[in-house]
Design an enzyme around this catalytic site. Structure first.
Site, PDB file in Angstrom:
ATOM      1  N   LYS A 170      94.446  -1.108  58.904  1.00 35.60           N
ATOM      2  CA  LYS A 170      93.663  -0.288  57.963  1.00 35.60           C
ATOM      3  C   LYS A 170      92.437  -1.130  57.595  1.00 35.60           C
ATOM      4  O   LYS A 170      92.502  -2.002  56.733  1.00 35.60           O
ATOM      5  CB  LYS A 170      94.492   0.033  56.726  1.00 35.60           C
ATOM      6  CG  LYS A 170      94.047   1.234  55.926  1.00 35.60           C
ATOM      7  CD  LYS A 170      92.640   1.207  55.409  1.00 35.60           C
ATOM      8  CE  LYS A 170      92.394   0.589  54.063  1.00 35.60           C
ATOM      9  NZ  LYS A 170      90.935   0.624  53.699  1.00 35.60           N
ATOM     10  N   GLY A 201      90.247   4.641  56.449  1.00 38.14           N
ATOM     11  CA  GLY A 201      90.396   5.481  55.261  1.00 38.14           C
ATOM     12  C   GLY A 201      90.487   4.680  53.986  1.00 38.14           C
ATOM     13  O   GLY A 201      90.268   3.469  53.973  1.00 38.14           O
ATOM     14  N   GLY A 203      91.963   2.807  50.769  1.00 40.94           N
ATOM     15  CA  GLY A 203      93.111   1.941  50.515  1.00 40.94           C
ATOM     16  C   GLY A 203      94.188   2.644  49.716  1.00 40.94           C
ATOM     17  O   GLY A 203      95.380   2.517  50.006  1.00 40.94           O
ATOM     18  N   GLY A 207      96.448   2.675  52.698  1.00 40.20           N
ATOM     19  CA  GLY A 207      97.160   1.451  52.328  1.00 40.20           C
ATOM     20  C   GLY A 207      98.499   1.776  51.687  1.00 40.20           C
ATOM     21  O   GLY A 207      99.536   1.207  52.036  1.00 40.20           O
ATOM     22  N   GLU A 245      97.063 -12.614  50.869  1.00 43.56           N
ATOM     23  CA  GLU A 245      95.963 -13.592  50.778  1.00 43.56           C
ATOM     24  C   GLU A 245      94.992 -13.042  49.760  1.00 43.56           C
ATOM     25  O   GLU A 245      94.257 -12.095  50.045  1.00 43.56           O
ATOM     26  CB  GLU A 245      95.240 -13.716  52.135  1.00 43.56           C
ATOM     27  CG  GLU A 245      96.123 -14.168  53.277  1.00 43.56           C
ATOM     28  CD  GLU A 245      96.334 -15.667  53.294  1.00 43.56           C
ATOM     29  OE1 GLU A 245      95.806 -16.373  52.412  1.00 43.56           O
ATOM     30  OE2 GLU A 245      97.040 -16.137  54.194  1.00 43.56           O
ATOM     31  N   CYS A 279      86.607 -15.966  49.829  1.00 39.93           N
ATOM     32  CA  CYS A 279      87.711 -16.181  48.891  1.00 39.93           C
ATOM     33  C   CYS A 279      87.950 -17.658  48.620  1.00 39.93           C
ATOM     34  O   CYS A 279      88.362 -18.025  47.534  1.00 39.93           O
ATOM     35  CB  CYS A 279      88.969 -15.519  49.405  1.00 39.93           C
ATOM     36  SG  CYS A 279      89.257 -15.868  51.126  1.00 39.93           S
ATOM     37  N   GLU A 377      87.091 -14.833  39.441  1.00 41.59           N
ATOM     38  CA  GLU A 377      86.412 -14.866  40.734  1.00 41.59           C
ATOM     39  C   GLU A 377      85.220 -13.914  40.680  1.00 41.59           C
ATOM     40  O   GLU A 377      85.377 -12.719  40.462  1.00 41.59           O
ATOM     41  CB  GLU A 377      87.384 -14.432  41.829  1.00 41.59           C
ATOM     42  CG  GLU A 377      86.796 -14.559  43.211  1.00 41.59           C
ATOM     43  CD  GLU A 377      87.761 -14.097  44.287  1.00 41.59           C
ATOM     44  OE1 GLU A 377      88.331 -12.990  44.136  1.00 41.59           O
ATOM     45  OE2 GLU A 377      87.956 -14.834  45.261  1.00 41.59           O
TER      46      GLU A 377
HETATM   47  P1  NAP Z   1      90.391  -4.957  47.708  1.00 40.49           P
HETATM   48  O1  NAP Z   1      89.741  -3.967  46.859  1.00 40.49           O
HETATM   49  O2  NAP Z   1      91.653  -5.550  47.277  1.00 40.49           O
HETATM   50  O3  NAP Z   1      90.526  -4.256  49.152  1.00 40.49           O
HETATM   51  C1  NAP Z   1      91.117  -4.889  50.253  1.00 40.49           C
HETATM   52  C2  NAP Z   1      91.730  -3.843  51.156  1.00 40.49           C
HETATM   53  O4  NAP Z   1      92.825  -3.197  50.497  1.00 40.49           O
HETATM   54  C3  NAP Z   1      90.766  -2.739  51.541  1.00 40.49           C
HETATM   55  O5  NAP Z   1      91.014  -2.355  52.878  1.00 40.49           O
HETATM   56  C4  NAP Z   1      91.132  -1.644  50.565  1.00 40.49           C
HETATM   57  O6  NAP Z   1      90.765  -0.350  50.988  1.00 40.49           O
HETATM   58  C5  NAP Z   1      92.635  -1.789  50.523  1.00 40.49           C
HETATM   59  N1  NAP Z   1      93.276  -1.185  49.356  1.00 40.49           N
HETATM   60  C6  NAP Z   1      92.705  -0.789  48.188  1.00 40.49           C
HETATM   61  N2  NAP Z   1      93.626  -0.243  47.374  1.00 40.49           N
HETATM   62  C7  NAP Z   1      94.810  -0.305  48.026  1.00 40.49           C
HETATM   63  C8  NAP Z   1      96.144   0.068  47.698  1.00 40.49           C
HETATM   64  N3  NAP Z   1      96.459   0.621  46.505  1.00 40.49           N
HETATM   65  N4  NAP Z   1      97.117  -0.136  48.592  1.00 40.49           N
HETATM   66  C9  NAP Z   1      96.845  -0.713  49.778  1.00 40.49           C
HETATM   67  N5  NAP Z   1      95.607  -1.086  50.156  1.00 40.49           N
HETATM   68  C10 NAP Z   1      94.599  -0.903  49.275  1.00 40.49           C
HETATM   69  O7  NAP Z   1      89.477  -6.208  47.979  1.00 40.49           O
HETATM   70  P2  NAP Z   1      87.962  -6.166  48.369  1.00 40.49           P
HETATM   71  O8  NAP Z   1      87.166  -5.801  47.188  1.00 40.49           O
HETATM   72  O9  NAP Z   1      87.816  -5.376  49.584  1.00 40.49           O
HETATM   73  O10 NAP Z   1      87.760  -7.742  48.723  1.00 40.49           O
HETATM   74  C11 NAP Z   1      87.462  -8.719  47.771  1.00 40.49           C
HETATM   75  C12 NAP Z   1      88.690  -9.494  47.328  1.00 40.49           C
HETATM   76  O11 NAP Z   1      89.470  -9.966  48.413  1.00 40.49           O
HETATM   77  C13 NAP Z   1      88.339 -10.737  46.558  1.00 40.49           C
HETATM   78  O12 NAP Z   1      89.179 -10.842  45.436  1.00 40.49           O
HETATM   79  C14 NAP Z   1      88.623 -11.873  47.518  1.00 40.49           C
HETATM   80  O13 NAP Z   1      88.901 -13.108  46.959  1.00 40.49           O
HETATM   81  C15 NAP Z   1      89.773 -11.357  48.264  1.00 40.49           C
HETATM   82  N6  NAP Z   1      89.850 -12.007  49.566  1.00 40.49           N
HETATM   83  C16 NAP Z   1      90.849 -12.921  49.812  1.00 40.49           C
HETATM   84  C17 NAP Z   1      90.929 -13.567  51.023  1.00 40.49           C
HETATM   85  C18 NAP Z   1      92.011 -14.553  51.353  1.00 40.49           C
HETATM   86  O14 NAP Z   1      92.201 -14.870  52.508  1.00 40.49           O
HETATM   87  N7  NAP Z   1      92.756 -15.058  50.392  1.00 40.49           N
HETATM   88  C19 NAP Z   1      90.010 -13.262  52.004  1.00 40.49           C
HETATM   89  C20 NAP Z   1      89.014 -12.337  51.725  1.00 40.49           C
HETATM   90  C21 NAP Z   1      88.963 -11.709  50.510  1.00 40.49           C
HETATM   91  P3  NAP Z   1      89.328   0.274  50.706  1.00 40.49           P
HETATM   92  O15 NAP Z   1      88.712   0.375  52.046  1.00 40.49           O
HETATM   93  O16 NAP Z   1      89.576   1.610  50.100  1.00 40.49           O
HETATM   94  O17 NAP Z   1      88.597  -0.652  49.778  1.00 40.49           O
END
Ligand code: NAP
Ligand code: MG
Length: 470
Positions: A170, A201, A203, A207, A245, A279, A377
């Site tokens: 996804k 689609g 999340g 997701g 992660e 991150c 963050e």
């Molecule tokens: P996010 O909002 O958590 O989204 C990540 C993914 O999860 C997207 O594909 C999102 O879909 C999906 N998602 C959203 N709601 C969901 C749900 N209820 N159930 C399952 N999946 C769902 O994060 P982001 O804003 O894209 O990325 C930024 C964050 O990621 C930051 O906090 C960063 O630190 C963290 N990050 C961590 C790492 C690591 O390796 N530790 C690496 C990169 C980023 P959508 O397409 O709808 O948004």
């Protein structure tokens, strides 16, 4: 204009069960750059059925067969690397040198590493009367964010393929293009039908359908902490393994030695790379109080030297990914000003001369570890410099965080760097800019559970079977 309206399910490009589309915005221009389809749980069901069926045979393939497959994928990845880089540029705004450089290199690196680990990995091991069989866990749901799209998809897909798992990816709505090309690469390379599937689609829809699906064995998620928490809850009823992660607020400790200014400059420009959307970024820079003036001067100079602009041009930093990220970052900069942090460089608004696109100013504050800008963050090009009195103080400040993803130590004395590394509570530490594809990546504390990269990344996708009396 890009148009990616089909999903990849069971070895074929198929239409969504219920047609629904969304536009994708180019963060550098704010113009629509293309359209994708948004799936529904019915698309996920089809993909899971295909992955479950494929698991019966793919889980039984030999290491040699999987090595051959990964090497074919590698050739195809290399052939389309430039295209992947340009997709990353367009979807999330990384400058060309970065998008076609480190972004695609990371994907390629995880693929090469999966091949290397697979050649040596012990899937079977006799221990006394017991044979240990390490077997693929099954059908995996892979949910990825937009900030390092190739890194995050490849670090999941290739270990999953190498260990004999089948999967549904996804990708993020904000950065859906590179994943689409990656799916084409896997298809052309001959990944058997149903082994890899991709549904685009939201999340909250796709997701959630994966996390709650009774026939998905594991979720590997990279993204934000709140979504990680939600996934763990959603996955609880079906007792899935969940790899998380999440975010970070990593400390970069600059030791009190001769090259302090150069190290501060390196850490400052490093923070601005990928517009600070990393991150593991070293977003809290810890310097000796006794040399604070020197450190601030070096940080100011390095920060002001960061060129910002059109990712197609020769710049160090492009826009941030979206309007909403831009607004979040502006709010944090305002918050820093309100809570009394000293603005060293940058600040609110866009850099001069840029009035379209989600461009932020590379920003450096001097603050304290108690400030919100040091605790949360920001996920943008904002660095907070914090002073320390001695090494005990530096370690205490570094560890005073809810997160524990990365850490950095810069200094000339190797023994001191090692001693500090031992005391930092994080999943990875980089001393003087080291880099290793085989070094596991993942978080202590609220930065997540589990490890990706290298051999540890394989273990995420494996079950452990003990056969006693072998
Ligand atoms: P996010 O909002 O958590 O989204 C990540 C993914 O999860 C997207 O594909 C999102 O879909 C999906 N998602 C959203 N709601 C969901 C749900 N209820 N159930 C399952 N999946 C769902 O994060 P982001 O804003 O894209 O990325 C930024 C964050 O990621 C930051 O906090 C960063 O630190 C963290 N990050 C961590 C790492 C690591 O390796 N530790 C690496 C990169 C980023 P959508 O397409 O709808 O948004
Ligand atoms: Mg999001």
């Amino acid at each position: 204009m890009r148009e990616y309206l089909k999903f990849y399910i069971d070895g074929q490009w198929v239409d969504p069960v219920t047609p629904k589309t969304a536009e994708v915005v180019n963060p550098a221009t704010e113009a629509v750059s293309g359209t994708i389809s948004l799936g529904s749980p019915a698309d996920v069901d089809k993909a899971v059925v295909a992955a479950r069926r494929a698991f019966e045979t793919y889980s039984q393939t030999s290491v040699k067969e999987r090595l051959d497959l990964l090497e074919t994928i590698q050739a195809e990845y290399l052939r389309r690397e430039e295209e992947l880089g340009m997709a990353v540029l367009e979807e999330m705004g990384a400058p060309r040198g970065l998008a076609c450089g480190f972004h695609t290199l990371l994907g390629k690196g995880h693929l090469g590493t999966a091949i290397e680990v697979l050649r040596e990995f012990k899937f079977e091991e006799q221990r006394g009367p017991t044979m240990i069989l390490r077997e693929p866990i099954g059908v995996c749901g892979l949910i990825t964010p937009w900030n390092w799209p190739m890194n995050q998809t490849c670090v999941k897909i290739f270990p999953a393929l190498a260990t004999g798992c089948t999967m549904i990816l996804k990708p993020p709505q904000l950065a859906p293009y590179s994943a689409q090309i990656l799916a084409e690469i896997l298809h052309t390379a001959g990944v058997p039908a149903g082994v890899f599937n991709m549904v685009q689609g939201q999340g909250s829809v796709i997701g959630t359908a994966l996390s709650t699906h009774p026939d998905v064995d594991m979720i590997s998620f990279t993204g934000s902490e709140p979504v990680g928490v939600q996934i763990q809850k959603d996955a609880a009823d079906t007792v899935k393994r969940v790899g998380l992660e999440l975010g970070g607020k990593s400390a970069w400790i600059v030791l009190d030695d001769a090259s302090l200014a150069a190290n501060v400059a390196g850490a400052t420009s490093g923070m601005m790379g990928n517009s600070g959307q990393t991150c593991s970024a070293g977003s809290r820079l810890l310097v000796p109080n006794a040399r604070m003036d020197e450190a601030l001067a070096a940080a100011k100079e390095a920060c002001e030297a960061v060129t910002v602009g059109d990712p197609l041009g020769n710049v160090a930093m492009g826009p941030v990914v979206s309007k909403s990220q831009y607004n979040i970052i502006q709010d944090y900069i305002q918050k820093g000003l309100d809570e009394g942090a000293t603005l060293v460089a940058g600040g609110l608004g866009r850099p001069e001369g840029l009035d379209k696109g989600f461009y932020c100013r590379p920003t450096v504050f001097k603050g304290t570890n108690q400030m919100v800008i040091a605790r949360e963050e920001i996920f943008g090009p904002v660095l907070v410099i914090i002073g320390y009195d001695d090494l005990d103080d530096a370690v205490a400040i570094a560890n005073d965080s809810n997160f524990g993803l990365g850490g950095y130590v810069s200094g000339e004395d190797a023994e001191t760097c090692r001693a500090v590394s031992r005391r930092m509570r994080t999943g990875a530490i980089w001393i003087n800019g080291g880099f290793d594809f085989h070094a596991a990546f993942g978080g202590y504390k609220r930065s997540g559970n589990g490890r990706e990269w290298g051999e540890e990344g394989f273990r995420e996708y494996l079950e452990h079977k003990s056969v006693v009396g072998w």
